[in-house]
Design a protein around this motif. Structure first.
Motif, PDB file in Angstrom:
ATOM      1  N   UNK A 290      20.823  17.010   3.780  1.00 24.63           N
ATOM      2  CA  UNK A 290      20.293  15.874   4.535  1.00 24.63           C
ATOM      3  C   UNK A 290      18.787  15.858   4.636  1.00 24.63           C
ATOM      4  N   UNK A 291      18.149  17.035   4.506  1.00 29.04           N
ATOM      5  CA  UNK A 291      16.678  17.052   4.602  1.00 29.04           C
ATOM      6  C   UNK A 291      16.041  16.242   3.479  1.00 29.04           C
ATOM      7  N   UNK A 292      16.778  16.114   2.326  1.00 26.52           N
ATOM      8  CA  UNK A 292      16.192  15.344   1.215  1.00 26.52           C
ATOM      9  C   UNK A 292      15.893  13.914   1.623  1.00 26.52           C
ATOM     10  N   UNK A 293      16.705  13.371   2.564  1.00 22.74           N
ATOM     11  CA  UNK A 293      16.446  11.988   2.989  1.00 22.74           C
ATOM     12  C   UNK A 293      15.127  11.902   3.760  1.00 22.74           C
ATOM     13  N   UNK A 294      14.832  12.957   4.519  1.00 25.68           N
ATOM     14  CA  UNK A 294      13.546  12.989   5.222  1.00 25.68           C
ATOM     15  C   UNK A 294      12.416  13.028   4.190  1.00 25.68           C
ATOM     16  N   UNK A 295      12.618  13.815   3.127  1.00 23.95           N
ATOM     17  CA  UNK A 295      11.585  13.893   2.099  1.00 23.95           C
ATOM     18  C   UNK A 295      11.405  12.542   1.406  1.00 23.95           C
ATOM     19  N   UNK A 296      12.519  11.853   1.112  1.00 26.69           N
ATOM     20  CA  UNK A 296      12.393  10.526   0.488  1.00 26.69           C
ATOM     21  C   UNK A 296      11.671   9.569   1.437  1.00 26.69           C
ATOM     22  N   UNK A 297      12.026   9.659   2.715  1.00 29.62           N
ATOM     23  CA  UNK A 297      11.365   8.798   3.706  1.00 29.62           C
ATOM     24  C   UNK A 297       9.864   9.076   3.726  1.00 29.62           C
ATOM     25  N   UNK A 298       9.502  10.352   3.614  1.00 27.90           N
ATOM     26  CA  UNK A 298       8.075  10.697   3.607  1.00 27.90           C
ATOM     27  C   UNK A 298       7.384  10.127   2.375  1.00 27.90           C
ATOM     28  N   UNK A 299       8.017  10.278   1.212  1.00 30.56           N
ATOM     29  CA  UNK A 299       7.419   9.746  -0.018  1.00 30.56           C
ATOM     30  C   UNK A 299       7.212   8.237   0.120  1.00 30.56           C
ATOM     31  N   UNK A 300       8.199   7.586   0.700  1.00 29.01           N
ATOM     32  CA  UNK A 300       8.154   6.125   0.801  1.00 29.01           C
ATOM     33  C   UNK A 300       7.193   5.651   1.900  1.00 29.01           C
ATOM     34  N   UNK A 301       7.345   6.205   3.116  1.00 33.54           N
ATOM     35  CA  UNK A 301       6.631   5.659   4.275  1.00 33.54           C
ATOM     36  C   UNK A 301       5.326   6.403   4.595  1.00 33.54           C
ATOM     37  N   UNK A 302       5.202   7.630   4.102  1.00 34.04           N
ATOM     38  CA  UNK A 302       3.972   8.386   4.331  1.00 34.04           C
ATOM     39  C   UNK A 302       3.003   8.139   3.189  1.00 34.04           C
ATOM     40  N   UNK A 303       3.564   7.701   2.026  1.00 35.14           N
ATOM     41  CA  UNK A 303       2.687   7.442   0.881  1.00 35.14           C
ATOM     42  C   UNK A 303       2.851   6.047   0.280  1.00 35.14           C
ATOM     43  N   UNK A 304       4.005   5.769  -0.325  1.00 39.05           N
ATOM     44  CA  UNK A 304       4.118   4.587  -1.199  1.00 39.05           C
ATOM     45  C   UNK A 304       3.803   3.276  -0.471  1.00 39.05           C
ATOM     46  N   UNK A 305       4.443   3.053   0.663  1.00 42.12           N
ATOM     47  CA  UNK A 305       4.234   1.785   1.375  1.00 42.12           C
ATOM     48  C   UNK A 305       2.793   1.632   1.896  1.00 42.12           C
ATOM     49  N   UNK A 306       2.278   2.628   2.643  1.00 41.44           N
ATOM     50  CA  UNK A 306       0.869   2.494   3.079  1.00 41.44           C
ATOM     51  C   UNK A 306      -0.094   2.357   1.905  1.00 41.44           C
ATOM     52  N   UNK A 307       0.189   3.074   0.808  1.00 39.40           N
ATOM     53  CA  UNK A 307      -0.669   2.988  -0.373  1.00 39.40           C
ATOM     54  C   UNK A 307      -0.704   1.556  -0.894  1.00 39.40           C
ATOM     55  N   UNK A 308       0.479   0.967  -1.074  1.00 43.12           N
ATOM     56  CA  UNK A 308       0.549  -0.390  -1.623  1.00 43.12           C
ATOM     57  C   UNK A 308      -0.142  -1.387  -0.691  1.00 43.12           C
ATOM     58  N   UNK A 309       0.069  -1.236   0.620  1.00 48.45           N
ATOM     59  CA  UNK A 309      -0.539  -2.162   1.578  1.00 48.45           C
ATOM     60  C   UNK A 309      -2.063  -2.017   1.589  1.00 48.45           C
ATOM     61  N   UNK A 310      -2.527  -0.762   1.578  1.00 48.15           N
ATOM     62  CA  UNK A 310      -3.965  -0.531   1.742  1.00 48.15           C
ATOM     63  C   UNK A 310      -4.762  -0.846   0.478  1.00 48.15           C
ATOM     64  N   UNK A 311      -4.076  -1.181  -0.613  1.00 52.18           N
ATOM     65  CA  UNK A 311      -4.812  -1.619  -1.803  1.00 52.18           C
ATOM     66  C   UNK A 311      -5.623  -2.876  -1.496  1.00 52.18           C
ATOM     67  N   UNK A 312      -5.095  -3.698  -0.579  1.00 53.32           N
ATOM     68  CA  UNK A 312      -5.727  -4.990  -0.308  1.00 53.32           C
ATOM     69  C   UNK A 312      -6.937  -4.855   0.609  1.00 53.32           C
ATOM     70  N   UNK A 313      -8.047  -5.451   0.193  1.00 56.25           N
ATOM     71  CA  UNK A 313      -9.259  -5.417   1.023  1.00 56.25           C
ATOM     72  C   UNK A 313      -9.064  -6.234   2.302  1.00 56.25           C
ATOM     73  N   UNK A 314      -8.284  -7.308   2.221  1.00 61.31           N
ATOM     74  CA  UNK A 314      -8.064  -8.156   3.399  1.00 61.31           C
ATOM     75  C   UNK A 314      -7.344  -7.379   4.507  1.00 61.31           C
ATOM     76  N   UNK A 315      -6.364  -6.571   4.108  1.00 60.56           N
ATOM     77  CA  UNK A 315      -5.631  -5.781   5.113  1.00 60.56           C
ATOM     78  C   UNK A 315      -6.566  -4.751   5.732  1.00 60.56           C
ATOM     79  N   UNK A 316      -7.407  -4.116   4.903  1.00 57.57           N
ATOM     80  CA  UNK A 316      -8.308  -3.088   5.421  1.00 57.57           C
ATOM     81  C   UNK A 316      -9.308  -3.661   6.425  1.00 57.57           C
ATOM     82  N   UNK A 317      -9.652  -4.946   6.272  1.00 56.79           N
ATOM     83  CA  UNK A 317     -10.671  -5.533   7.143  1.00 56.79           C
ATOM     84  C   UNK A 317     -10.095  -6.186   8.387  1.00 56.79           C
ATOM     85  N   UNK A 318      -8.771  -6.264   8.469  1.00 53.65           N
ATOM     86  CA  UNK A 318      -8.135  -6.971   9.578  1.00 53.65           C
ATOM     87  C   UNK A 318      -7.385  -5.981  10.463  1.00 53.65           C
ATOM     88  N   UNK A 319      -7.905  -5.791  11.672  1.00 54.54           N
ATOM     89  CA  UNK A 319      -7.350  -4.752  12.542  1.00 54.54           C
ATOM     90  C   UNK A 319      -5.889  -5.024  12.895  1.00 54.54           C
TER      91      UNK A 319
END
Lengths: 397, 193
Positions: A290-319
């Motif tokens: 079951x710990x593997x699901x935590x690891x997948x969640x980390x890959x997805x929510x600790x890296x992939x999703x924030x990474x994709x969102x933060x690519x945008x300059x508009x998101x970075x400038x809007x609090x």
């Protein structure tokens, strides 16, 4: 030379005081639950407490490190958050106090603190000159002396600067911060080994210190963005914080998201490729039951999703858009610390109420202390020679 | 007659400003007054200047993103093909190598991440440079702005210029000149085409 009107305009908003009281209340409730947990399940109490301690000390230390980085690099982004960094760094003596309970339960957390286990294990015997209770406690004490000392000096000089104190203070900041960052890097690496890596005393990873440094930077930046979001709901910060500041903080958050992924992936790839019996068990544990699901969640929510969102300059400038990402990362940081520590104590996936009570209890107390240190001084370093430029509404950085 | 040829041979009207703030301010006002074919020249990057004259396109960013994704696909495919696919009908020199290495599965995707990352960066990086040059219309051997002596000598070191070009629908040599002077320009000059 500062006009008094400027100083008067930069008062800490009343909301900080309200949050302090609420946080203290939440903290007390959490601590009461946590102490209850100590009677129900003593080992779990210490294990959960370790997670909470590592996470919240990381916010303080990350802010101390960013404060020193700012004193060396300068920049408008650092001036608008300097009081937040200073208040968080000031909590370090309290964090040292929070460390004390751990000393009374080391045998519930660390194998090397159980003499009968050490006696049977040649590897632990070999490591005993380093991993033994008195030396371990002494090391942590030294770390906290160094960290608190640096936080004390930097905030003391900052108060002197507020009162229009001696010239050349900004050079003194930089002169401490250079060696200070080296001390920070070394001591946090050692603390990572002492507090976290030695939970599995047979396992080792040479990049583990940097993993902790990167994690602290990320926790601190996420925390700062959340605080800024709260502060900009009212004057004076609502008219101070501009998109150029947010853009820089967003870029730093983005960089730390990638940096942390890079460190952890380096560690994973090397251990996974080599597949050696003394290293791989750490990952086998964390990729099964079951710990593997935590690891997948980390890959997805600790890296992939924030990474994709933060690519945008508009998101970075809007609090308003940046804040939810910071909040997600802040929560995922606690999950990550838990993921590093808890599998050692639980074969299968486990997050218990004592874990939550510890994170909330320690967190409430920490946030209350943070708010306390934020009050009583202007919300911006009013006498800093670069403040005017940092607040000007034109292009240059 | 004289005026006729002069305005025909006019690239635009150029104004010089004292510093980055003045330039940014003037750029905003020019755009606000309805001028659309405006160029700003500065020796240092000025945050928000491109937006101030209405240049908000994301051509380079989009090209880089697409190229990065293409690089990701290319790198992953390369790794996948070379370490997993070995077909009998493919000539040996084009074939992948489906070999057992250290007992690991053929699809050892964690090991594929690094080459994939590298090709992503490679494609994105080259595209950033090339698309920047292409969209800027570079290389460009001749540009009228260099006919202004002050521009030639100072534009890349210590002077800030705003040029309203003659192709602008609102452009009128005399009126535009008056407008730029009113913005606090230190010098306003005609740019010959």
């Amino acid at each position: 030379m500062t006009e008094p009107t400027v100083a008067r305009g930069f008062e800490v908003p009343a909301s900080v005081d309200r949050i302090r009281r609420q946080a203290a209340m939440v903290g007390v409730i959490g601590l009461v639950a946590l102490i209850g947990g100590a009677f129900v399940n003593r080992p779990q109490f210490f294990q959960s407490y370790l997670v909470a301690f590592i996470f919240w000390s990381g916010v303080s230390l990350g802010c101390l490190a960013l404060l020193m980085v700012h004193h060396l690099s300068g920049g408008a982004w650092g001036l608008v958050i300097r009081r937040i960094l200073e208040a968080a760094a000031k909590t370090l003596p309290l964090v040292a106090l929070l460390f004390v309970p751990l000393i009374f339960g080391l045998e519930h957390v660390y194998e090397w603190a159980q003499p009968e286990l050490v006696a049977k294990d040649p590897i632990l015997l070999h490591k005993a000159p380093f991993l033994n209770t008195p030396f371990w406690v002494a090391r942590t004490l030294i770390y906290f002396l160094l960290w608190s000392g640096m936080a004390f000096l930097l905030t003391k000089w900052s108060s002197q600067q507020d009162q229009g104190g001696a010239a050349g203070l900004d050079r003194r900041f930089a002169r401490l911060s250079g060696p200070g960052l080296v001390i920070y890097g070394l001591t946090v690496s050692l603390a990572a080994i002492d507090w976290m890596m030695s939970v599995d005393p047979h396992w080792f990873s040479t990049i583990y210190g940097f993993v902790m440094v990167g994690g602290q930077g990320l926790s601190a930046l996420a925390f700062i963005i959340i605080v800024l979001f709260t502060l900009t709901k009212s004057e004076p910060m609502s008219s101070v914080v501009q998109s150029k500041h947010l853009h820089d903080l967003g870029k730093l958050l983005f960089a730390f998201v990638m940096l942390y992924a890079y460190f952890t992936f380096s560690q994973f790839l090397i251990i996974w490729s080599a597949n050696l019996p003394e290293e791989i068990p750490w990952y086998i544990r964390r990729l099964s039951n079951g710990w593997q699901f935590v690891m997948f969640a980390l890959v997805l929510l600790h890296f992939a999703l924030p990474f994709a969102m933060l690519l945008s300059a508009d998101i970075k400038q809007n609090l308003r858009l940046l804040m939810p990402i910071a909040l997600l990362l802040f929560v995922m940081r606690t999950v990550d610390v838990m993921f590093q520590v808890s599998p050692q104590f639980h074969e299968g996936i486990y997050i218990g109420w004592i874990d939550v009570a510890a994170l909330v209890g320690v967190g409430g107390v920490w946030v209350a202390a943070f708010c306390h240190y934020l009050r009583g001084r202007p919300i911006l370093p009013v006498n800093d020679p670069y403040l005017k430029e940092a607040l000007a509404n034109h292009g240059s950085h | 007659m004289d005026v006729q040829t002069k305005s025909k041979g006019l690239h635009g009207v150029m104004a010089e400003f004292r510093g980055p703030e003045e330039l940014l301010d003037a750029a905003r006002k020019a755009y606000g007054a309805g001028y659309r074919t405006v160029e700003a020249y500065s020796p240092i990057p000025i945050h928000g200047l491109a937006e101030a004259i209405g240049q908000a396109d994301r051509k380079v960013q989009t090209a880089v993103l697409l190229a990065g994704m293409a690089g990701l696909g290319a790198g992953l495919s390369l790794c996948y093909y070379t370490s997993m696919i070995e077909l009998s009908w493919v000539p040996a020199m084009f074939s992948g190598y489906a070999h057992n290495i250290g007992g690991r599965p053929l699809n050892s995707w964690p090991a594929f991440i690094i080459p994939t990352f590298e090709t992503t960066i490679l494609f994105a990086g080259i595209t950033a440079l090339v698309s920047m040059l292409v969209f800027n219309g570079l290389p460009l051997p001749y540009h009228p702005v260099f006919n202004v002596a002050r521009f030639r000598e100072h534009a890349s070191t210590d002077a800030f210029f705003l040029c309203i070009e003659a192709t602008d629908p609102k452009f009128d040599a005399a009126e535009t000149r008056r407008f730029l002077t009113g913005l606090g320009a230190t010098e306003v000059s005609d740019v010959e085409a």
